[in-house]
Design a protein around this motif. Structure first.
Motif, short mmCIF file in Angstrom:
data_model
loop_
_atom_site.label_atom_id
_atom_site.label_comp_id
_atom_site.label_asym_id
_atom_site.label_seq_id
_atom_site.Cartn_x
_atom_site.Cartn_y
_atom_site.Cartn_z
N ALA A 70 0.83 -1.21 0.00
CA ALA A 70 0.00 0.00 0.00
C ALA A 70 0.86 1.26 0.00
O ALA A 70 0.56 2.24 -0.71
N GLN A 71 1.95 1.26 0.76
CA GLN A 71 2.84 2.42 0.80
C GLN A 71 3.55 2.61 -0.54
O GLN A 71 3.68 3.73 -1.03
N TRP A 72 4.01 1.50 -1.15
CA TRP A 72 4.65 1.62 -2.46
C TRP A 72 3.67 2.14 -3.50
O TRP A 72 4.05 2.88 -4.40
N ALA A 86 19.11 3.29 -3.70
CA ALA A 86 19.95 2.26 -4.30
C ALA A 86 19.34 0.87 -4.15
O ALA A 86 19.66 -0.03 -4.93
N ALA A 87 18.46 0.70 -3.17
CA ALA A 87 17.82 -0.60 -2.93
C ALA A 87 16.45 -0.37 -2.32
O ALA A 87 16.20 0.64 -1.67
N ALA A 88 15.55 -1.34 -2.57
CA ALA A 88 14.19 -1.23 -2.06
C ALA A 88 13.69 -2.62 -1.70
O ALA A 88 14.14 -3.61 -2.27
N ALA A 89 12.75 -2.66 -0.76
CA ALA A 89 12.14 -3.93 -0.37
C ALA A 89 10.63 -3.76 -0.29
O ALA A 89 10.14 -2.73 0.18
N LEU A 90 9.94 -4.77 -0.75
CA LEU A 90 8.49 -4.86 -0.64
C LEU A 90 8.20 -5.80 0.51
O LEU A 90 8.39 -7.01 0.39
N ASN A 91 7.77 -5.27 1.64
CA ASN A 91 7.54 -6.07 2.84
C ASN A 91 6.05 -6.33 3.04
O ASN A 91 5.21 -5.58 2.57
N GLY A 92 5.76 -7.39 3.75
CA GLY A 92 4.38 -7.74 4.04
C GLY A 92 3.79 -8.60 2.93
O GLY A 92 4.50 -9.10 2.05
N PHE A 93 2.48 -8.75 2.97
CA PHE A 93 1.80 -9.61 2.01
C PHE A 93 1.63 -8.93 0.66
O PHE A 93 1.22 -7.78 0.57
N ASP A 100 5.48 -8.64 -8.86
CA ASP A 100 6.08 -8.52 -10.19
C ASP A 100 5.81 -7.13 -10.78
O ASP A 100 6.71 -6.50 -11.35
N GLN A 101 4.60 -6.63 -10.63
CA GLN A 101 4.26 -5.29 -11.12
C GLN A 101 5.09 -4.23 -10.39
O GLN A 101 5.59 -3.27 -11.00
N TRP A 102 5.24 -4.40 -9.08
CA TRP A 102 6.04 -3.46 -8.29
C TRP A 102 7.49 -3.45 -8.78
O TRP A 102 8.07 -2.40 -9.00
N ALA A 103 8.06 -4.64 -8.97
CA ALA A 103 9.46 -4.74 -9.41
C ALA A 103 9.64 -4.12 -10.80
O ALA A 103 10.63 -3.42 -11.05
N GLY A 108 11.77 0.48 -13.94
CA GLY A 108 11.53 1.56 -14.90
C GLY A 108 11.74 2.93 -14.29
O GLY A 108 12.36 3.81 -14.88
N ALA A 109 11.21 3.13 -13.08
CA ALA A 109 11.35 4.41 -12.39
C ALA A 109 12.81 4.71 -12.07
O ALA A 109 13.28 5.85 -12.22
N ALA A 110 13.55 3.70 -11.64
CA ALA A 110 14.97 3.89 -11.32
C ALA A 110 15.76 4.19 -12.58
O ALA A 110 16.72 4.96 -12.56
N GLY A 111 15.39 3.57 -13.69
CA GLY A 111 16.08 3.79 -14.95
C GLY A 111 15.87 5.18 -15.53
O GLY A 111 16.66 5.65 -16.34
N GLN A 112 14.81 5.84 -15.13
CA GLN A 112 14.50 7.18 -15.63
C GLN A 112 15.22 8.28 -14.88
O GLN A 112 15.18 9.42 -15.26
#
Length: 113
Positions: A70-72, A86-93, A100-103, A108-112
């Motif tokens: 939800a936060q992401w 430089a790094a990110a984590a998707l925590n929780g359920f 996969d959509q988040w990753a 894409g966002a990091a590449g921009q």
């Protein structure tokens, strides 16, 4: 500290060497005071009810961010990805398709930047 319905993080501003922080709270937490932490590099908000997630962009030294799905989603919807991340984590359920959509979005966002 709980101050009448919320957590007060302002005392953390007295810790100029704090580089990692995990917040867990069921009452609202405002992260604005964390901008005063000059070396905060790793932040986990995934177990916190953050009332001002938009202020994550003010954390200039932030390199690692851990959030719930939800936060992401809020970060994505409002373009709040911190500049130096430089790094990110998707925590929780999260379902596999959601992860996969988040990753894909994060790549894409990091590449921009």
């Amino acid at each position: 500290m709980d101050h009448g319905g919320g957590v007060d993080l302002s005392p953390l501003g007295e810790h100029p060497t704090l580089w990692g922080l995990k917040l867990a709270s069921r009452v609202p937490v405002a992260i604005g005071p964390l901008a005063a932490l000059p070396v905060l590099a790793h932040l986990d908000l995934s177990d916190a009810d953050v009332s001002d997630l938009h202020r994550v962009t003010e954390l200039r030294g932030l390199r690692v961010l851990e959030l719930s799905l939800a936060q992401w989603r809020e970060v994505r919807e409002h373009g709040l990805l911190p500049a130096g991340l430089a790094a990110a984590a998707l925590n929780g359920f999260a379902r596999l398709a959601e992860a996969d959509q988040w990753a894909t979005w994060l790549q894409g966002a990091a590449g921009q930047r």
